[in-house]
Scaffold this active site. Structure first.
Site: not given
Ligand SMILES: NC(=O)c1ccc[n+]([C@@H]2O[C@H](COP(=O)([O-])OP(=O)(O)OC[C@H]3O[C@@H](n4cnc5c(N)ncnc54)[C@H](O)[C@@H]3O)[C@@H](O)[C@H]2O)c1
Length: 365
Positions: A127, A149, A191, A233, A243, A248, A252, A255, A259, A272
């Site tokens: 929990r 999130k 972003e 943010k 949201e 919030r 987007n 996006h 998307h 992305h």
């Molecule tokens: N929670 C939120 O508010 C929020 C907001 C935006 C995006 N997201 C989520 O975030 C995700 C995307 O995140 P991302 O773009 O970081 O992708 P990711 O976590 O897949 O990382 C991208 C790639 O980089 C590699 N990597 C990470 N750090 C590294 C480093 N320092 N050196 C070398 N390689 C490295 C990872 O292993 C991966 O292969 C999506 O699932 C999306 O839905 C969440």
């Protein structure tokens, strides 16, 4: 360069620090020990992925065990597929095998995938236990590690299961960004650009001046961009944590089309960030049609995205197919597609747009 601290203060939540700086992961253990919630805490589980583990796991574990924590670790396969209930279940089972109780904490070491997955597991195991975010991608530093999130994907769509759960601490060690590839860098830049357009003239014009430096990964520009994005943010989330009141949703921006393009092209074809940038260009032009967005904004945003290494995408999908993909997005309400439209820099509006208008705009596009 000294580390920067941004305090995230969200109503009804314990305020938390986001530390941004070089080589700060080495003092993560000591910094956590200063927090009341971690003073007597014994066990930590670091969750990471198999790209990040060989690079940074050892130093993070050393920093944590140096402060007296008993540290275990668990690595998932890198990539979006790790954000699944199956992987979450494997982690829960592993945590139970390790006899981790409610007095443990989860440390998410990686990009947004690890952050969302570990955040979800941490907020639901027994929990809910404390979660610490150690983002290692630019996108995770400027966006996903802050705001609480968490989530995993279902076959039916992305992020369909999740929680709102603020982390206890965020450590953005910018030295980890040195190993990030160009594509991931550009995702973070998109972003940051999104945040700047939505936020204010001050952020936007600063970023316009700093764009070349950020694109070439100058450390001072990078850290300021992260700090400004986190401040932005945190402010948005403080006004609309779950949201629920339409604020919030400004996050987007870009996006809605972004998307749809990602989905139509097949995930991974375009980054992305490239899709979000394309979506921002489109939304600004749609804004010209619907809310008198000035031409100056469209031009300045185009120039900013170009300078950040986010050029126009060379894709050509049928407008009807794009509209259909937009309608299947979970953000669409009652079959109506919603856009964040910039009326100007720092001034946006959320609008349900009629199909015919979207199709016309897509034809022009
Ligand atoms: N929670 C939120 O508010 C929020 C907001 C935006 C995006 N997201 C989520 O975030 C995700 C995307 O995140 P991302 O773009 O970081 O992708 P990711 O976590 O897949 O990382 C991208 C790639 O980089 C590699 N990597 C990470 N750090 C590294 C480093 N320092 N050196 C070398 N390689 C490295 C990872 O292993 C991966 O292969 C999506 O699932 C999306 O839905 C969440």
């Amino acid at each position: 360069m000294p580390a920067t601290k941004v305090v995230v203060n969200i109503p009804d939540e314990v305020p938390y620090d986001v530390r941004i700086g070089q080589n700060i992961v080495g003092r993560l253990g000591q910094d956590l020990r200063k927090l009341e919630r971690f003073a007597a805490l014994e066990q930590l589980l670091v969750i990471t992925d198999d790209n990040v583990a060989p690079l940074y796991l050892a130093s993070v574990k050393e920093a944590l065990s140096g402060a007296g924590f008993k540290v275990s670790d668990l690595s998932v396969h890198a990539g979006e597929e790790a954000k699944s209930l199956d992987v979450a279940k494997e982690i829960y089972e592993a945590m139970a095998m390790l006899k981790l109780g409610r007095d443990c904490a989860v440390v998410a070491l990686g990009g947004g995938v690890v952050g969302d997955l570990a955040g979800f597991v941490g907020s639901t195991y027994m929990r809910g236990v404390e979660v610490v975010q150690v983002p290692t991608t630019l996108l995770a530093m400027v966006d996903s590690s802050v705001g609480g999130k968490t989530g995993v994907n279902l076959h039916a769509g992305k992020n369909l299961v999740g929680t709102f759960n603020q982390p206890a601490y965020v450590c953005a060690d910018t030295t980890t960004l040195l190993t990030l590839d160009e594509r991931e860098w550009a995702c973070g830049c998109a972003e940051i650009a999104k945040s700047a357009v939505i936020d204010s003239d001050d952020f936007f014009f600063w970023l316009t001046d700093a764009a070349q430096a950020l694109a070439s990964r100058d450390m001072a520009a990078t850290e300021e961009a992260i700090a400004r994005s986190v401040v932005f943010k945190a402010d948005v989330v403080a006004q609309d944590k779950t949201e629920s009141c339409g604020i919030r949703e400004c996050l987007n921006y870009g996006h809605t089309l972004g998307h749809a393009l990602e989905k139509l092209a097949g995930y991974g074809t375009y980054s992305h960030g490239a899709c979000v940038a394309e979506g921002m260009r489109f939304a600004a032009r749609l804004g010209q049609r619907l809310v008198d967005t000035p031409q100056e904004l469209v031009d300045a945003q185009d120039a900013l995205l170009d300078a950040l290494g986010l050029p126009r995408l060379a894709c050509s999908f049928e407008p009807e197919a794009i509209l259909e993909a937009m309608k299947r997005d979970k953000k669409a309400r009652h079959g109506q597609v919603r856009f964040v439209l910039p009326r100007d820099v720092g001034d946006w509006v959320l609008m349900d747009v009629d199909d015919e208008v979207i199709l016309e705009q897509l034809q022009d596009w």
